[in-house]
Design a protein around this motif. Structure first.
Motif, PDB file in Angstrom:
ATOM      1  N   LYS A 163       0.813  -1.118   0.088  1.00  0.00           N
ATOM      2  CA  LYS A 163      -0.012   0.000  -0.176  1.00  0.00           C
ATOM      3  C   LYS A 163       0.985   1.355  -0.255  1.00  0.00           C
ATOM      4  O   LYS A 163       0.630   2.000  -0.651  1.00  0.00           O
ATOM      5  N   GLY A 164       1.733   1.259   0.825  1.00  0.00           N
ATOM      6  CA  GLY A 164       2.856   2.297   1.115  1.00  0.00           C
ATOM      7  C   GLY A 164       3.417   2.570  -0.413  1.00  0.00           C
ATOM      8  O   GLY A 164       3.722   4.013  -0.807  1.00  0.00           O
ATOM      9  N   GLU A 165       4.047   1.693  -1.147  1.00  0.00           N
ATOM     10  CA  GLU A 165       4.568   2.007  -2.356  1.00  0.00           C
ATOM     11  C   GLU A 165       3.785   2.385  -3.583  1.00  0.00           C
ATOM     12  O   GLU A 165       4.027   3.258  -4.171  1.00  0.00           O
ATOM     13  N   TYR A 166       2.483   1.772  -3.453  1.00  0.00           N
ATOM     14  CA  TYR A 166       1.542   2.431  -4.710  1.00  0.00           C
ATOM     15  C   TYR A 166       1.173   3.771  -4.232  1.00  0.00           C
ATOM     16  O   TYR A 166       0.796   4.552  -5.215  1.00  0.00           O
ATOM     17  N   LYS A 167       0.891   4.002  -2.901  1.00  0.00           N
ATOM     18  CA  LYS A 167       0.530   5.247  -2.277  1.00  0.00           C
ATOM     19  C   LYS A 167       1.719   6.464  -2.997  1.00  0.00           C
ATOM     20  O   LYS A 167       1.520   7.599  -3.454  1.00  0.00           O
ATOM     21  N   LYS A 168       3.109   5.940  -2.874  1.00  0.00           N
ATOM     22  CA  LYS A 168       4.035   6.915  -3.447  1.00  0.00           C
ATOM     23  C   LYS A 168       3.732   7.309  -5.120  1.00  0.00           C
ATOM     24  O   LYS A 168       4.085   8.413  -5.500  1.00  0.00           O
ATOM     25  N   ILE A 169       3.487   6.176  -5.739  1.00  0.00           N
ATOM     26  CA  ILE A 169       3.058   6.314  -7.105  1.00  0.00           C
ATOM     27  C   ILE A 169       1.590   7.210  -7.284  1.00  0.00           C
ATOM     28  O   ILE A 169       1.918   8.198  -8.207  1.00  0.00           O
ATOM     29  N   TYR A 170       0.750   6.868  -6.425  1.00  0.00           N
ATOM     30  CA  TYR A 170      -0.440   7.520  -6.871  1.00  0.00           C
ATOM     31  C   TYR A 170      -0.289   9.246  -6.638  1.00  0.00           C
ATOM     32  O   TYR A 170      -0.765  10.040  -7.278  1.00  0.00           O
ATOM     33  N   ASN A 201      -3.772  -9.657  -4.392  1.00  0.00           N
ATOM     34  CA  ASN A 201      -4.705 -10.725  -3.869  1.00  0.00           C
ATOM     35  C   ASN A 201      -4.476 -11.121  -2.288  1.00  0.00           C
ATOM     36  O   ASN A 201      -5.307 -11.168  -1.734  1.00  0.00           O
ATOM     37  N   MET A 202      -3.162 -11.014  -2.017  1.00  0.00           N
ATOM     38  CA  MET A 202      -2.804 -11.442  -0.809  1.00  0.00           C
ATOM     39  C   MET A 202      -3.227 -10.207   0.360  1.00  0.00           C
ATOM     40  O   MET A 202      -3.751 -10.656   1.368  1.00  0.00           O
ATOM     41  N   ALA A 203      -3.160  -9.230  -0.040  1.00  0.00           N
ATOM     42  CA  ALA A 203      -3.328  -7.905   0.768  1.00  0.00           C
ATOM     43  C   ALA A 203      -4.560  -7.841   1.089  1.00  0.00           C
ATOM     44  O   ALA A 203      -5.044  -7.283   2.138  1.00  0.00           O
ATOM     45  N   ASN A 204      -5.378  -8.138  -0.256  1.00  0.00           N
ATOM     46  CA  ASN A 204      -6.821  -8.181  -0.143  1.00  0.00           C
ATOM     47  C   ASN A 204      -7.570  -9.222   0.823  1.00  0.00           C
ATOM     48  O   ASN A 204      -8.716  -9.127   1.144  1.00  0.00           O
ATOM     49  N   MET A 205      -6.818 -10.255   1.267  1.00  0.00           N
ATOM     50  CA  MET A 205      -7.458 -10.955   2.320  1.00  0.00           C
ATOM     51  C   MET A 205      -7.677 -10.240   3.682  1.00  0.00           C
ATOM     52  O   MET A 205      -8.386 -10.552   4.626  1.00  0.00           O
ATOM     53  N   ASP A 206      -6.778  -9.346   3.585  1.00  0.00           N
ATOM     54  CA  ASP A 206      -6.845  -8.413   4.896  1.00  0.00           C
ATOM     55  C   ASP A 206      -8.217  -7.302   4.341  1.00  0.00           C
ATOM     56  O   ASP A 206      -7.693  -6.487   3.596  1.00  0.00           O
ATOM     57  N   GLU A 207      -9.270  -7.207   5.090  1.00  0.00           N
ATOM     58  CA  GLU A 207     -10.500  -6.446   4.440  1.00  0.00           C
ATOM     59  C   GLU A 207      -9.970  -4.976   4.205  1.00  0.00           C
ATOM     60  O   GLU A 207     -10.680  -4.299   3.499  1.00  0.00           O
ATOM     61  N   GLN A 208      -9.222  -4.527   5.100  1.00  0.00           N
ATOM     62  CA  GLN A 208      -8.955  -3.006   5.178  1.00  0.00           C
ATOM     63  C   GLN A 208      -8.169  -2.550   4.045  1.00  0.00           C
ATOM     64  O   GLN A 208      -8.369  -1.245   3.983  1.00  0.00           O
ATOM     65  N   THR A 250      -8.750  -2.499  -5.754  1.00  0.00           N
ATOM     66  CA  THR A 250     -10.190  -2.934  -6.136  1.00  0.00           C
ATOM     67  C   THR A 250      -9.830  -4.057  -7.000  1.00  0.00           C
ATOM     68  O   THR A 250      -9.291  -3.885  -8.124  1.00  0.00           O
ATOM     69  N   VAL A 251     -10.586  -5.358  -6.881  1.00  0.00           N
ATOM     70  CA  VAL A 251     -10.559  -6.268  -7.801  1.00  0.00           C
ATOM     71  C   VAL A 251     -12.067  -6.634  -8.088  1.00  0.00           C
ATOM     72  O   VAL A 251     -12.814  -6.909  -7.316  1.00  0.00           O
ATOM     73  N   ALA A 252     -12.315  -6.467  -9.266  1.00  0.00           N
ATOM     74  CA  ALA A 252     -13.771  -6.638  -9.906  1.00  0.00           C
ATOM     75  C   ALA A 252     -13.618  -7.288 -11.316  1.00  0.00           C
ATOM     76  O   ALA A 252     -13.235  -6.723 -12.291  1.00  0.00           O
ATOM     77  N   ASN A 253     -14.101  -8.335 -11.602  1.00  0.00           N
ATOM     78  CA  ASN A 253     -14.041  -8.943 -12.784  1.00  0.00           C
ATOM     79  C   ASN A 253     -13.017  -9.144 -13.515  1.00  0.00           C
ATOM     80  O   ASN A 253     -12.771  -8.946 -14.829  1.00  0.00           O
TER      81      ASN A 253
END
Length: 329
Positions: A200-207, A233-240, A246-249
């Motif tokens: 999350k932190g690394e993607y935040k740097k990018i965003y 997918n592993m990160a999304n096992m933690d609901e927060q 977001t993963v959809a279809n």
């Protein structure tokens, strides 16, 4: 090609199991320019036009005072011709499962089933190899130029570690833009990542670094390595994390920005306007070249068979100042 068959002495399983490879969907991920036989020029333009009070009579002083911040930059795209090529013999198939559809006669060793099996196994790899070439390769000239440029240390290290190839891929183009090409046109936005940092932190740097005009346009894409799909997918096992990634279809996004998974190093990401009308360009002759190839005899006297596919490729990016190149240490 190497094949060590079990001696065929009975019925065989109907299916032949091949390695699984990633589906590349290249034409959906980047802009593809087709029918490029020789070379074309792609032009970038940036800048804004400012409104000022109306004047009926324009004088020299008004012309001198005009704020001209429009910038153009050209990149030449000249696809290079390349091929995939291998040879093999069919005689070793006589004692294999493939002998079942060979025509009678000692001279007849052709097998439609064998050829179809090879095609089904090979074509996805050729497509993925084409995409990998278009992202990761770098020419000797560009390697040398980056080494003495003002590119960042991480960018220089990546370029230096790559073997010299025929084509400059998009990663090389991103580093070269503004450092050895179009010097007055600006560089991509560099981000030094942390391979030990949180996803999350690394993607935040990018965003945080994505230019607002790219976000507002709505076609921003984060190009990430294949391994990030598993991490997300592993990160999304933690609901927060589910409101962040977001993963959809089968589609992935981070805070509303689409994520495309591509064959680049695990410590790199590229960001900009993506998709079939975006700023990341593959130039080729026919896109269908990467999904067809020839199987034939090497010569009329012998029975050796060759497989060959011929294609052309070059790459380019436009508006480099709206691009991000992330490299984790």
């Amino acid at each position: 090609m190497e094949y060590n068959p079990r001696v065929f002495n009975g019925e065989h399983a109907e299916d032949i199991f091949a390695e699984v490879v990633h589906s590349n969907r290249m034409a959906e991920k980047v802009r593809v320019l087709e029918n490029v036989k020789n070379e074309i020029v792609v032009t970038s333009i940036t800048g804004e036009l400012e409104y000022v009070p109306y004047k009926e009579k324009i004088r020299e002083a008004d012309i001198d005072a005009a704020n001209n911040n429009l910038k153009f930059g050209d990149s030449k795209v000249a696809p290079k011709k390349m091929m995939a090529f291998t040879v093999f013999t069919m005689d070793e198939l006589r004692n294999s499962r493939f002998s079942k559809d060979m025509a009678g006669g000692a001279a007849n060793t052709g097998s439609n089933e064998f050829e179809q099996t090879v095609i089904n196994h090979t074509l996805p790899r050729l497509g993925l190899g084409f995409e990998r070439t278009g992202w990761n390769h770098i020419s000797a000239a560009t390697k040398a130029a980056i080494a003495v440029s003002d590119a960042t240390a991480a960018q220089k290290a990546w370029a230096a570690a790559q073997p010299a190839k025929l084509v400059d891929g998009l990663l090389a183009q991103m580093i070269a833009a503004g450092t050895i090409k179009n010097q007055d046109f600006g560089k991509v936005i560099p981000i030094v990542g942390d391979s030990a940092g949180s996803l999350k932190g690394e993607y935040k740097k990018i965003y945080e670094k994505i230019p607002s005009e790219v976000l507002e346009k709505g076609d921003a894409v984060i190009y990430s390595p294949f391994v990030d799909r598993q991490k997300i997918n592993m990160a999304n096992m933690d609901e927060q994390f589910r409101d962040v990634f977001t993963v959809a279809n089968g589609s992935y996004s981070f805070l509303g920005v689409k994520i495309e998974f591509i064959p680049i190093p695990n410590n790199m990401k590229a960001v900009g306007r993506g998709g079939s009308m975006g700023d990341f360009i593959f130039a080729t002759d026919l896109l269908s070249d990467i999904s067809s190839f020839e199987i034939n005899k090497v010569n009329n006297a012998g029975d050796e068979i060759f497989m060959k596919q011929v294609a052309v490729l070059d790459t380019a990016i436009v508006v480099p100042t709206q691009k991000i190149l992330y490299i984790a240490a």
